[in-house]
Design an enzyme around this catalytic site. Sequence first.
Site, PDB file in Angstrom:
ATOM      1  N   VAL A  67       1.073  -3.823   4.020  1.00  0.00           N
ATOM      2  CA  VAL A  67       1.015  -5.133   4.678  1.00  0.00           C
ATOM      3  C   VAL A  67       2.277  -5.959   4.499  1.00  0.00           C
ATOM      4  O   VAL A  67       2.435  -7.001   5.137  1.00  0.00           O
ATOM      5  CB  VAL A  67      -0.192  -5.992   4.223  1.00  0.00           C
ATOM      6  CG1 VAL A  67      -1.502  -5.378   4.665  1.00  0.00           C
ATOM      7  CG2 VAL A  67      -0.161  -6.203   2.713  1.00  0.00           C
ATOM      8  N   LYS A 106       0.532   3.401  -2.954  1.00  0.00           N
ATOM      9  CA  LYS A 106      -0.621   4.279  -3.175  1.00  0.00           C
ATOM     10  C   LYS A 106      -0.217   5.755  -3.127  1.00  0.00           C
ATOM     11  O   LYS A 106      -0.822   6.590  -3.792  1.00  0.00           O
ATOM     12  CB  LYS A 106      -1.703   4.010  -2.113  1.00  0.00           C
ATOM     13  CG  LYS A 106      -2.370   2.642  -2.242  1.00  0.00           C
ATOM     14  CD  LYS A 106      -3.390   2.418  -1.136  1.00  0.00           C
ATOM     15  CE  LYS A 106      -4.274   1.221  -1.369  1.00  0.00           C
ATOM     16  NZ  LYS A 106      -3.629  -0.082  -1.138  1.00  0.00           N
ATOM     17  N   SER A 133       0.801  -1.240   0.000  1.00  0.00           N
ATOM     18  CA  SER A 133       0.000   0.000   0.000  1.00  0.00           C
ATOM     19  C   SER A 133       0.826   1.279   0.000  1.00  0.00           C
ATOM     20  O   SER A 133       0.280   2.367  -0.252  1.00  0.00           O
ATOM     21  CB  SER A 133      -0.942   0.030   1.197  1.00  0.00           C
ATOM     22  OG  SER A 133      -1.963  -0.914   1.023  1.00  0.00           O
ATOM     23  N   TYR A 171      -4.656   3.026   7.662  1.00  0.00           N
ATOM     24  CA  TYR A 171      -5.908   2.290   7.783  1.00  0.00           C
ATOM     25  C   TYR A 171      -6.728   2.880   8.927  1.00  0.00           C
ATOM     26  O   TYR A 171      -6.827   4.097   9.055  1.00  0.00           O
ATOM     27  CB  TYR A 171      -5.637   0.793   7.987  1.00  0.00           C
ATOM     28  CG  TYR A 171      -4.693   0.236   6.968  1.00  0.00           C
ATOM     29  CD1 TYR A 171      -5.063   0.117   5.622  1.00  0.00           C
ATOM     30  CD2 TYR A 171      -3.396  -0.130   7.318  1.00  0.00           C
ATOM     31  CE1 TYR A 171      -4.186  -0.377   4.671  1.00  0.00           C
ATOM     32  CE2 TYR A 171      -2.515  -0.634   6.376  1.00  0.00           C
ATOM     33  CZ  TYR A 171      -2.919  -0.751   5.053  1.00  0.00           C
ATOM     34  OH  TYR A 171      -2.056  -1.232   4.132  1.00  0.00           O
ATOM     35  N   TYR A 189      -3.156  -1.923 -10.697  1.00  0.00           N
ATOM     36  CA  TYR A 189      -3.175  -1.774  -9.237  1.00  0.00           C
ATOM     37  C   TYR A 189      -2.334  -2.853  -8.544  1.00  0.00           C
ATOM     38  O   TYR A 189      -1.523  -2.565  -7.657  1.00  0.00           O
ATOM     39  CB  TYR A 189      -4.628  -1.801  -8.750  1.00  0.00           C
ATOM     40  CG  TYR A 189      -4.783  -1.836  -7.261  1.00  0.00           C
ATOM     41  CD1 TYR A 189      -4.638  -0.678  -6.498  1.00  0.00           C
ATOM     42  CD2 TYR A 189      -5.050  -3.031  -6.597  1.00  0.00           C
ATOM     43  CE1 TYR A 189      -4.774  -0.708  -5.120  1.00  0.00           C
ATOM     44  CE2 TYR A 189      -5.184  -3.075  -5.218  1.00  0.00           C
ATOM     45  CZ  TYR A 189      -5.042  -1.906  -4.488  1.00  0.00           C
ATOM     46  OH  TYR A 189      -5.162  -1.944  -3.118  1.00  0.00           O
TER      47      TYR A 189
END
Lengths: 304, 304, 304, 304
Positions: free
Chosen positions: D258, D67, D64, D240, D189
């Site tokens: 993660v 991102k 992530s 998160y 992605y």
Amino acid sequence: MQNFQPIINDIVNETKRQKDKGKVASYIPELSNIDPNKFGICILDTNGIEYSAGDSNEQFSIQSISKVMSLSMAFSMIGEGLWKRVGVEPSGDPFNHLSLLEMENGIPRNPLINAGAIVISDILISNLKNPKSDFLKYVQGIANDSSISYDEKVAASEKRTGFRNYAAAYLIKSFGNLKNDVETVLDFYFHACSIRMSCKQLVKVFYIFMNRGNCLQNDNYLKLPQVKRINAIMLTCGFYDEAGEFAFEVGLPGKSGVGGGIVALLPNKFCVSTWSPGLNRKGNSKLGMLALEKLTTDTGLSIF
Amino acid sequence: MQNFQPIINDIVNETKRQKDKGKVASYIPELSNIDPNKFGICILDTNGIEYSAGDSNEQFSIQSISKVMSLSMAFSMIGEGLWKRVGVEPSGDPFNHLSLLEMENGIPRNPLINAGAIVISDILISNLKNPKSDFLKYVQGIANDSSISYDEKVAASEKRTGFRNYAAAYLIKSFGNLKNDVETVLDFYFHACSIRMSCKQLVKVFYIFMNRGNCLQNDNYLKLPQVKRINAIMLTCGFYDEAGEFAFEVGLPGKSGVGGGIVALLPNKFCVSTWSPGLNRKGNSKLGMLALEKLTTDTGLSIF
Amino acid sequence: MQNFQPIINDIVNETKRQKDKGKVASYIPELSNIDPNKFGICILDTNGIEYSAGDSNEQFSIQSISKVMSLSMAFSMIGEGLWKRVGVEPSGDPFNHLSLLEMENGIPRNPLINAGAIVISDILISNLKNPKSDFLKYVQGIANDSSISYDEKVAASEKRTGFRNYAAAYLIKSFGNLKNDVETVLDFYFHACSIRMSCKQLVKVFYIFMNRGNCLQNDNYLKLPQVKRINAIMLTCGFYDEAGEFAFEVGLPGKSGVGGGIVALLPNKFCVSTWSPGLNRKGNSKLGMLALEKLTTDTGLSIF
Amino acid sequence: MQNFQPIINDIVNETKRQKDKGKVASYIPELSNIDPNKFGICILDTNGIEYSAGDSNEQFSIQSISKVMSLSMAFSMIGEGLWKRVGVEPSGDPFNHLSLLEMENGIPRNPLINAGAIVISDILISNLKNPKSDFLKYVQGIANDSSISYDEKVAASEKRTGFRNYAAAYLIKSFGNLKNDVETVLDFYFHACSIRMSCKQLVKVFYIFMNRGNCLQNDNYLKLPQVKRINAIMLTCGFYDEAGEFAFEVGLPGKSGVGGGIVALLPNKFCVSTWSPGLNRKGNSKLGMLALEKLTTDTGLSIF
């Protein structure tokens, strides 16, 4: 530190040009009767130099801004144990604040939403001899100004119409996260929200969050890690569902109230307050938001 | 009509063999002190013939079963206008009943969930001279039995601990869907829930829903379309989050209460009530559900 | 049984007088091009006597009505094990069907919502040699009519635009409640929804739910308890978020589709279908709902 | 600037003493096979001086963290128009990320949750000639390091098991907020998430967010207001459901993945990355969180 007078004069001029000043809160008569053309701004820098313009001496109902002060007092009294009763996460969801409580077993998401401030009120009541007068003295003490007071009419009006706050309080009580009875807790809560201050008084109170816990008279109210935590919570949770937007557009920790006040700060630099009673769609002062955006854009001052 | 005595004797024997009798409601002392081994059943057929077994004469707290009676009285008084204040759809969502209220602007999903029955209570209070005594007389009248009464201790206990109902009532009030004040409405609501009846008395009251609005003494309480509507609501909404399961397993309109009572009916055929204080995970009487499943399976009688 | 011809003639006349015929589904061209003035109705009684009026011979896309047939086939094949994969409770919440799936770990609330029918499709695929042709033969067999067929154009259109069904299927898959791959499952699902039937054909298929599992030619398709369960599910879940309203206004188990078809039944008495392409706000045929309300009001026939 | 070497040596020692190192992500084999005892840390200050310890040269799956890079590239390409497609508010709700999408008509709450990054991927695909290779070159360019690459095995594994991402993508597509087809968008992605970097490489990439948009080689990638906005989003949304907690405990903008990586920064001061594969209950690296808490507590460096 720089001279903020030119920029705040600019801001006042720009707000005068704005035709859409937002919509004054109308759910109680005491708020709905305010003149929507009022605008005040005040900056207090780390050296204690004050810059102001517009209606910066006029008192208004600080409403939710009081949540930061009750959090501050409760945090300084019971310390980290406070976080067992209330969370530190943004509420995210614009509506459904009660359903969030249900999902999270009566632990409000953070201390700056109504549900969270109700729990903080309960903590203060359990830890103060004369909760309402002790809390007022605490605020007066920080500002070194005994003219700060509750507005009994506003408190009474909120009580008559605050059904949603009653609903939240009873729901929290059903989960065992209120120790005192609902009437007592909400009486305190509504009084805290009814406090009247001017822009000039507000920056003196919030000076402690900008100045490592110490007020202008140099008394210490909070430890440094506590100050940092309160600032972090203001940044992530201080503007209802517009917290992300505010962090994004302004980039300062702060708090707004439906009375039209906003206060924000850059640690170790300055503290700023604005007042303009018209609100945007999210419940934050429309011109106040514009003013703070302009301030940080023009000066380049932000935490990011 | 058939002779129901053998099947209900069978049912009583089968319930005696069950080791897991469920868990007695424990949130107020008056309910938690009930002997979990109690079991009563009573059937009243359309000809007025009564079949009973077990503790069918013993009174218990009918709790949510009262919601059908207050709905019945309110519906007969104000007619279709009632559906502007409360819906007729199953609540669906097991938890979050408050969040549903929020999404639907204070209109409870149906009159058999707590929020809905609170609105119905408000309607009755607005339309009755002496709400509590008038409602009790209404129930006594249908059953032709003046020994039916409120249990003041139960009502007082519910009031002391019913924070979630207070939360629901204040939330509804915040949307403008309560005309009277919350204390008055909940006082009525808690009293209605506290009514004590035996299985034998319950079937007499619900006889009107089985017999086209007419009670055993042949007085008319509801028009036929009203009866059908109440039966439809009982079928789709009468068993908390187990309504679908009950329609599926039993196939009769009915209503349960946390006091362990259940009452159900087959239109124009019979009315049945059971009482066993132990509840299943969903809050319905464990042995009562088993008894009704066995009754409809063995006799083949159901609306489907 | 009574002669239904006069009442259905009345109904057709009344529907002609209605100016607002609802809004034809527009998300795929094959549905949007239907003439909104079409109206058909057919009743088949327990003795096999058929009454019809209007466009009762014209085939239309049955859409969600197919969910009852796939449930029926899957239930007859794997029995009670089916309820481990899908629930029997009304969905309650008008929106957020995906969020319900999330909260319930990928077990759809009931087999008549899209998510539930997708799981049923997965079960059929796992248990049939040639899923699509076997399922069509099953439906043709019940109706004794080999002219019933898939509409490949409709199935292809649904596939091109059915993003929400893809989302639901992948979410279920993420919880492990789909055994086959999403493309295969949705291909079956979209085909089942694309089946074309007339009102006259529909009542023949649903005759089995009215007649204890036996079709007109007296072949048995379901056991009696299975029939009762499917009827209970149709009553509580057959009309999207209007299930309670339908039980309340009409009082019959049934199912609707966005193609404008509705089918309903009174056990051991009759089966009725209507078709009118204009939908109400909840997605059910506007004139069809009116027709069924009138039918049950005028005849006094309902399960309640 | 200060010498960070002693404090990061302390941190490495402290992490070695920790018995509970969290739980390595197990949903794909490529992540589950990582040695849980790995720990790396690297600090790059504003003058380009690098401090490192532990496994700071070893590459891991950044997941992530990518991102932020895709947001950065998309923002620099299409500017403010980006905020019509994705919001800037924290997601708040720990679960139900799909239901949030439903309520907000397919506009993800922010670009750092999966749903938001999927929309960002769609934007990049629409604006790049060779999306996957152009994006990789962009990242390599910032870091001035062509050894940074996709991990095809990880990308393929994510694709095989990423049903929840498929569900989110199809749901967004159903609202019209994806222009390209789901397979293409998710292929991009999953590749972006599969990028492998070491702690030393990560701080070079995030140097642009610390250094007003300019990389170590002094090429400009983002305008200053854009940098501030990305930092604000990292602070409020980067961890998160633990974003508030991180702002509260650490007080720096940052992002976790993660794969066990975390990267954070103090504007105009330093950039820090940690890697430890064991995760806490919220999905953030357990030892990485501890390390960053210790770093900011011991040095007193934070934005608050």
